[in-house]
Design a protein around this motif. Structure first.
Motif, mmCIF file in Angstrom:
data_model
loop_
_atom_site.group_PDB
_atom_site.id
_atom_site.type_symbol
_atom_site.label_atom_id
_atom_site.label_comp_id
_atom_site.label_asym_id
_atom_site.label_seq_id
_atom_site.Cartn_x
_atom_site.Cartn_y
_atom_site.Cartn_z
ATOM 1 N N GLU A 1 0.980 -1.341 0.110
ATOM 2 C CA GLU A 1 -0.034 0.169 -0.116
ATOM 3 C C GLU A 1 0.845 1.323 0.036
ATOM 4 N N GLU A 2 1.953 1.287 0.873
ATOM 5 C CA GLU A 2 3.009 2.533 0.838
ATOM 6 C C GLU A 2 3.550 2.814 -0.593
ATOM 7 N N ALA A 3 4.089 1.540 -1.384
ATOM 8 C CA ALA A 3 4.510 1.705 -2.406
ATOM 9 C C ALA A 3 3.424 2.374 -3.662
ATOM 10 N N ARG A 4 2.449 1.908 -3.545
ATOM 11 C CA ARG A 4 1.508 2.101 -4.435
ATOM 12 C C ARG A 4 1.053 3.613 -4.169
ATOM 13 N N ARG A 5 0.766 3.954 -3.044
ATOM 14 C CA ARG A 5 0.366 5.341 -2.761
ATOM 15 C C ARG A 5 1.408 6.369 -3.106
ATOM 16 N N LEU A 6 2.822 6.099 -2.672
ATOM 17 C CA LEU A 6 4.035 6.929 -2.953
ATOM 18 C C LEU A 6 3.878 7.196 -4.392
ATOM 19 N N TRP A 7 3.983 6.082 -5.276
ATOM 20 C CA TRP A 7 4.121 6.194 -6.824
ATOM 21 C C TRP A 7 3.221 6.838 -7.226
ATOM 22 N N ILE A 8 1.719 6.998 -6.899
ATOM 23 C CA ILE A 8 0.569 7.635 -7.488
ATOM 24 C C ILE A 8 0.797 9.083 -6.927
ATOM 25 N N GLU A 9 1.205 9.362 -5.724
ATOM 26 C CA GLU A 9 1.212 10.951 -5.304
ATOM 27 C C GLU A 9 2.622 11.272 -6.107
ATOM 28 N N THR A 10 3.555 10.668 -6.259
ATOM 29 C CA THR A 10 4.730 11.370 -7.034
ATOM 30 C C THR A 10 4.399 11.559 -8.329
ATOM 31 N N ALA A 11 3.867 10.431 -9.171
ATOM 32 C CA ALA A 11 3.539 10.813 -10.278
ATOM 33 C C ALA A 11 2.344 11.768 -10.536
ATOM 34 N N HIS A 12 1.587 12.004 -9.815
ATOM 35 C CA HIS A 12 0.519 13.106 -9.870
ATOM 36 C C HIS A 12 1.339 14.370 -9.680
ATOM 37 N N GLU A 13 2.076 14.366 -8.526
ATOM 38 C CA GLU A 13 2.689 15.727 -8.377
ATOM 39 C C GLU A 13 3.714 16.240 -9.719
ATOM 40 N N GLN A 14 4.375 15.195 -10.012
ATOM 41 C CA GLN A 14 5.276 15.745 -11.278
ATOM 42 C C GLN A 14 4.266 15.802 -12.765
ATOM 43 N N GLY A 15 2.800 15.706 -12.626
ATOM 44 C CA GLY A 15 2.056 15.700 -13.696
ATOM 45 C C GLY A 15 2.247 14.795 -14.665
ATOM 46 N N HIS A 16 2.676 13.475 -14.204
ATOM 47 C CA HIS A 16 2.711 12.284 -15.216
ATOM 48 C C HIS A 16 1.468 11.751 -15.283
ATOM 49 N N ASP A 17 1.213 11.172 -16.337
ATOM 50 C CA ASP A 17 -0.072 10.345 -16.703
ATOM 51 C C ASP A 17 -0.015 9.200 -15.677
ATOM 52 N N ILE A 18 -1.343 8.695 -14.952
ATOM 53 C CA ILE A 18 -1.232 7.584 -14.271
ATOM 54 C C ILE A 18 -2.392 6.747 -14.561
ATOM 55 N N PRO A 19 -2.034 5.563 -15.214
ATOM 56 C CA PRO A 19 -2.797 4.496 -15.793
ATOM 57 C C PRO A 19 -3.844 4.045 -14.973
ATOM 58 N N LEU A 20 -4.747 3.702 -15.432
ATOM 59 C CA LEU A 20 -5.920 2.882 -14.498
ATOM 60 C C LEU A 20 -5.763 1.457 -14.245
ATOM 61 N N PRO A 21 -6.202 0.794 -13.525
ATOM 62 C CA PRO A 21 -5.882 -0.581 -13.141
ATOM 63 C C PRO A 21 -6.268 -1.251 -14.306
ATOM 64 N N SER A 22 -5.689 -2.311 -14.624
ATOM 65 C CA SER A 22 -5.962 -3.149 -15.662
ATOM 66 C C SER A 22 -7.011 -4.200 -15.567
#
Length: 147
Positions: A53-74
């Motif tokens: 959960e921590e890895a997922r949350r940090l990845w999403i927060e960082t990508a969002h903060e940097q303006g990267h696209d975040i894929p939806l779950p497959s």
């Protein structure tokens, strides 16, 4: 697959699938295939939920903060776990009687049959792959011995 930008909370609320791989040297590696580079390591299975959960949350927060696209779950949450199935009355009766003999509900009995067959199919597929690999090794040795 790029998506339109949503609020951070929307992405954090999504459930992303992950794979857990046993590390030969001990512990486990957790990989989120939908989130490139999102992974973590744990020493024991007890640590897995919190660390994943921590890895997922940090990845999403960082990508969002940097303006990267975040894929939806497959594997979207569109699978309810239910589907209707029509079958002959004789098969329905046979399954219901077998479930009663086993002391379980018809749903539970059919689920166990489907699970068993799915597992069997996966095992048979893997055995076929291994058999082909072994045969390839034997052919390679015969060719090398004949050279």
């Amino acid at each position: 697959m790029a998506t339109t930008r949503r609020p951070l909370e929307d992405y954090l609320a999504l459930r992303y699938p992950f794979n857990v791989i046993a590390d030969p040297d001990g512990g486990y590696v957790v990989v989120f295939p939908d989130l490139p580079g999102c992974m973590t390591q744990v020493e024991s299975l007890d640590e897995l939920p919190a660390m994943a959960e921590e890895a997922r949350r940090l990845w999403i927060e960082t990508a969002h903060e940097q303006g990267h696209d975040i894929p939806l779950p497959s594997h979207p949450e569109g699978y309810s776990g239910k589907f209707n199935l029509r079958l002959p009355r004789s098969l329905h009766r046979s399954l219901a009687e077998a479930a009663e003999r086993e002391g379980v509900s018809l749903n539970q009995y059919v689920l166990s049959l489907l699970s068993r067959r799915d597992s069997q199919a996966q095992i048979e597929s893997r055995l076929k792959q291994l058999s082909e690999q072994i045969e390839g090794l034997h052919v390679g040795r015969r060719v090398a011995a004949g050279s």
